[in-house]
Design a protein around this motif. Structure first.
Motif, PDB file in Angstrom:
ATOM      1  N   VAL A 129       0.817  -1.216   0.000  1.00 24.14           N
ATOM      2  CA  VAL A 129       0.000   0.000   0.000  1.00 24.14           C
ATOM      3  C   VAL A 129       0.852   1.269   0.000  1.00 24.14           C
ATOM      4  CG1 VAL A 129      -1.981  -1.141   1.086  1.00 24.14           C
ATOM      5  CG2 VAL A 129      -0.246  -0.071   2.529  1.00 24.14           C
TER       6      VAL A 129
ATOM      7  N   TYR B 237      -0.081   5.433   0.966  1.00 24.34           N
ATOM      8  CA  TYR B 237       0.024   5.524   2.427  1.00 24.34           C
ATOM      9  C   TYR B 237       1.477   5.582   2.873  1.00 24.34           C
ATOM     10  CZ  TYR B 237      -4.724   3.761   1.814  1.00 24.34           C
ATOM     11  OH  TYR B 237      -6.014   3.593   1.402  1.00 24.34           O
TER      12      TYR B 237
ATOM     13  N   VAL C 149      -8.975  -0.947   9.379  1.00 25.08           N
ATOM     14  CA  VAL C 149      -8.907  -1.688   8.125  1.00 25.08           C
ATOM     15  C   VAL C 149      -9.719  -2.974   8.264  1.00 25.08           C
ATOM     16  CG1 VAL C 149      -6.653  -0.776   7.422  1.00 25.08           C
ATOM     17  CG2 VAL C 149      -6.753  -2.840   8.837  1.00 25.08           C
TER      18      VAL C 149
ATOM     19  N   THR D  66      -5.002  -8.055   4.592  1.00 22.92           N
ATOM     20  CA  THR D  66      -5.624  -6.736   4.684  1.00 22.92           C
ATOM     21  C   THR D  66      -6.267  -6.434   3.329  1.00 22.92           C
ATOM     22  OG1 THR D  66      -3.907  -6.081   6.249  1.00 22.92           O
ATOM     23  CG2 THR D  66      -5.193  -4.317   5.255  1.00 22.92           C
TER      24      THR D  66
ATOM     25  N   GLY E  54      -8.218  -4.445   0.197  1.00 25.29           N
ATOM     26  CA  GLY E  54      -8.213  -3.184  -0.524  1.00 25.29           C
ATOM     27  C   GLY E  54      -8.756  -3.361  -1.923  1.00 25.29           C
TER      28      GLY E  54
ATOM     29  N   VAL F   9      -3.168  -0.015  -4.497  1.00 27.69           N
ATOM     30  CA  VAL F   9      -4.153  -0.453  -3.516  1.00 27.69           C
ATOM     31  C   VAL F   9      -4.684   0.716  -2.683  1.00 27.69           C
ATOM     32  CG1 VAL F   9      -4.557  -1.943  -1.514  1.00 27.69           C
ATOM     33  CG2 VAL F   9      -3.073  -2.722  -3.382  1.00 27.69           C
ATOM     34  N   VAL F  10      -6.016   0.754  -2.566  1.00 30.39           N
ATOM     35  CA  VAL F  10      -6.725   1.655  -1.663  1.00 30.39           C
ATOM     36  C   VAL F  10      -7.388   0.769  -0.617  1.00 30.39           C
ATOM     37  CG1 VAL F  10      -8.592   3.343  -1.445  1.00 30.39           C
ATOM     38  CG2 VAL F  10      -7.134   3.338  -3.499  1.00 30.39           C
ATOM     39  N   LEU F  11      -7.076   0.986   0.651  1.00 25.70           N
ATOM     40  CA  LEU F  11      -7.578   0.127   1.714  1.00 25.70           C
ATOM     41  C   LEU F  11      -9.077   0.303   1.947  1.00 25.70           C
ATOM     42  CD1 LEU F  11      -4.650   0.587   4.232  1.00 25.70           C
ATOM     43  CD2 LEU F  11      -5.223  -1.503   2.962  1.00 25.70           C
ATOM     44  N   LEU F  12      -9.717  -0.805   2.332  1.00 27.59           N
ATOM     45  CA  LEU F  12     -11.125  -0.762   2.728  1.00 27.59           C
ATOM     46  C   LEU F  12     -11.200  -0.396   4.205  1.00 27.59           C
ATOM     47  CD1 LEU F  12     -12.511  -3.990   1.039  1.00 27.59           C
ATOM     48  CD2 LEU F  12     -12.707  -1.640   0.245  1.00 27.59           C
ATOM     49  N   LYS F  13     -12.193   0.398   4.565  1.00 29.49           N
ATOM     50  CA  LYS F  13     -12.375   0.792   5.967  1.00 29.49           C
ATOM     51  C   LYS F  13     -13.836   1.103   6.209  1.00 29.49           C
ATOM     52  CE  LYS F  13     -11.781   5.737   5.510  1.00 29.49           C
ATOM     53  NZ  LYS F  13     -11.307   6.914   6.156  1.00 29.49           N
TER      54      LYS F  13
END
Length: 113
Positions: free
Chosen positions: A53, A57, A67, A87, A89, A97-101
């Motif tokens: 990531v 980030y 996350v 993890t 994304g 990659v864009v992380l999921l939250k």
């Protein structure tokens, strides 16, 4: 198109929310990555994850971020580091990659349903 999944397939995945408590560069990885420590609540505890990531980030922007992680895959060794959870994304338009939250802060360890 992929094969159709069933609700039983989905139920076998254990996807939990956690908070990143430490993030550092993963030395020796073929692609730039961070090694993360993620607090997944009292039931699971702190688990480690390798995450590619670095495009969006920095370690300081990851620490304190919630996350989503798959916690019931077997561990994988990446550049000598044991990644215990995946993890999650999504790729941006360039493939980074864009992380999921979650939209709101939720208790660590909450299971996705």
């Amino acid at each position: 198109m992929e094969a159709t999944a069933t609700i039983d397939d989905f139920d076998r995945l254990d996807i939990r929310v956690g908070t990143v408590v430490d993030a550092r560069p993963l030395e020796g990885a073929r692609k730039p990555a961070f090694k993360l420590e993620i607090d997944l609540g009292p039931e699971i505890g702190i688990r480690k994850s390798s995450a590619q990531v670095t495009a969006h980030y920095t370690p300081d922007k990851l620490i304190g971020r919630q996350v989503l992680c798959v916690v019931n895959f077997p561990p994988r060794r990446i550049a000598g580091f044991e990644s215990q959870v995946l993890t999650l994304g999504l790729p941006d338009s360039e493939g980074a990659v864009v992380l999921l939250k979650p939209d709101f802060k939720v208790p660590n360890g909450g299971k996705m349903f």
